[in-house]
Design a protein around this motif. Structure first.
Motif, PDB file in Angstrom:
ATOM      1  N   ASN A 196      55.528 123.624  78.137  1.00  0.00           N
ATOM      2  CA  ASN A 196      56.524 122.574  77.914  1.00  0.00           C
ATOM      3  C   ASN A 196      56.707 122.281  76.433  1.00  0.00           C
ATOM      4  O   ASN A 196      57.750 121.776  76.026  1.00  0.00           O
ATOM      5  N   GLY A 197      55.688 122.597  75.622  1.00  0.00           N
ATOM      6  CA  GLY A 197      55.835 122.478  74.169  1.00  0.00           C
ATOM      7  C   GLY A 197      56.787 123.525  73.607  1.00  0.00           C
ATOM      8  O   GLY A 197      57.351 123.345  72.534  1.00  0.00           O
ATOM      9  N   LEU A 198      56.978 124.616  74.352  1.00  0.00           N
ATOM     10  CA  LEU A 198      57.922 125.662  73.934  1.00  0.00           C
ATOM     11  C   LEU A 198      59.342 125.317  74.350  1.00  0.00           C
ATOM     12  O   LEU A 198      60.295 125.588  73.639  1.00  0.00           O
ATOM     13  N   SER A 199      59.459 124.740  75.554  1.00  0.00           N
ATOM     14  CA  SER A 199      60.763 124.405  76.124  1.00  0.00           C
ATOM     15  C   SER A 199      60.533 123.503  77.320  1.00  0.00           C
ATOM     16  O   SER A 199      59.568 123.683  78.062  1.00  0.00           O
ATOM     17  N   ARG A 200      61.425 122.527  77.520  1.00  0.00           N
ATOM     18  CA  ARG A 200      61.312 121.635  78.683  1.00  0.00           C
ATOM     19  C   ARG A 200      61.996 122.241  79.905  1.00  0.00           C
ATOM     20  O   ARG A 200      61.971 121.663  80.980  1.00  0.00           O
ATOM     21  N   ASP A 201      62.595 123.437  79.756  1.00  0.00           N
ATOM     22  CA  ASP A 201      63.260 124.097  80.882  1.00  0.00           C
ATOM     23  C   ASP A 201      62.228 124.474  81.944  1.00  0.00           C
ATOM     24  O   ASP A 201      61.052 124.690  81.638  1.00  0.00           O
ATOM     25  N   PRO A 202      62.661 124.583  83.190  1.00  0.00           N
ATOM     26  CA  PRO A 202      61.725 124.926  84.270  1.00  0.00           C
ATOM     27  C   PRO A 202      61.281 126.395  84.212  1.00  0.00           C
ATOM     28  O   PRO A 202      61.943 127.235  83.596  1.00  0.00           O
TER      29      PRO A 202
ATOM     30  N   GLY B  86      64.419 130.854  77.546  1.00  0.00           N
ATOM     31  CA  GLY B  86      65.834 131.176  77.420  1.00  0.00           C
ATOM     32  C   GLY B  86      66.686 130.136  78.117  1.00  0.00           C
ATOM     33  O   GLY B  86      66.176 129.173  78.689  1.00  0.00           O
ATOM     34  N   VAL B  87      67.974 130.342  78.105  1.00  0.00           N
ATOM     35  CA  VAL B  87      68.905 129.367  78.672  1.00  0.00           C
ATOM     36  C   VAL B  87      68.756 129.245  80.190  1.00  0.00           C
ATOM     37  O   VAL B  87      69.141 128.233  80.765  1.00  0.00           O
TER      38      VAL B  87
END
Length: 181
Positions: A103-109, A80-81
């Motif tokens: 990280n393949g889903l999202s580069r967010d922490p 999410g955001v």
């Protein structure tokens, strides 16, 4: 991946079941604690080594929810955001591959981790104590192993814990034979 199972077993529960079963096979009866511990250590190493090699499969569900499978259990990830929320974390041996998959889903922490196994371990411990007490009571009455198994000291827990690899009768055989409680 199937979600239609009637039972769920955590990685720890699986390890415990396998360690207990290995000890039973080795001793053909009541477990000797030192031998059970040694068997469990070997089994944990085996599981850790396997987790280090097993590929992580990503199953995207919906609404930013995905499952990472292959680290000795499943890890749920909500993206999410505000970053990623992990439900459980997998086995340390596969940490690098779990992070790569996430990280393949999202580069967010990763901002939050929910560890669901603590409550499960407490319930499992309570079950072990109750069954130990039941078996000890039967042994104090002078019952044989067969009579103890026939008395079904695990009955209150069979629906939740007795439907996997270790049957209630086998579990009863594995309860330590001390009755000094």
């Amino acid at each position: 991946m199937s979600f239609g199972h009637q039972y769920a077993l955590s990685r720890r529960g699986f390890c415990i079941c396998c360690a207990v079963a290995s000890g039973f096979v080795a001793t053909r009866g009541w477990l000797d604690p030192s031998r059970a511990y040694a068997e469990a250590q070997n089994l944990v190493d085996l599981i850790r080594d396997q987790a280090a090699k097993t590929p992580i499969k990503v199953h995207k569900l919906r609404g930013g929810v995905s499952i990472l499978e292959g680290s000795g259990g499943n890890v749920a990830v909500l993206t999410g955001v505000d970053g990623k929320v992990f439900i459980d974390a997998g086995i340390t041996a596969s940490r690098k591959r779990i992070l790569e998959a996430a990280n393949g889903l999202s580069r967010d922490p990763i901002t939050h981790l929910v560890n669901t196994h603590r409550a499960e371990l407490a319930a499992y411990r309570d079950m072990l104590v109750a069954i130990h007490d039941n078996v000890a009571k039967l042994k104090r009455q002078g019952r044989s192993l067969e009579e103890t198994i026939a008395a079904n000291p695990t009955a209150a827990f069979d629906a939740k814990w007795g439907q996997f690899l270790i049957t209630p009768a086998l579990f009863t055989r594995l309860v330590p034979c001390d009755v000094e409680r």
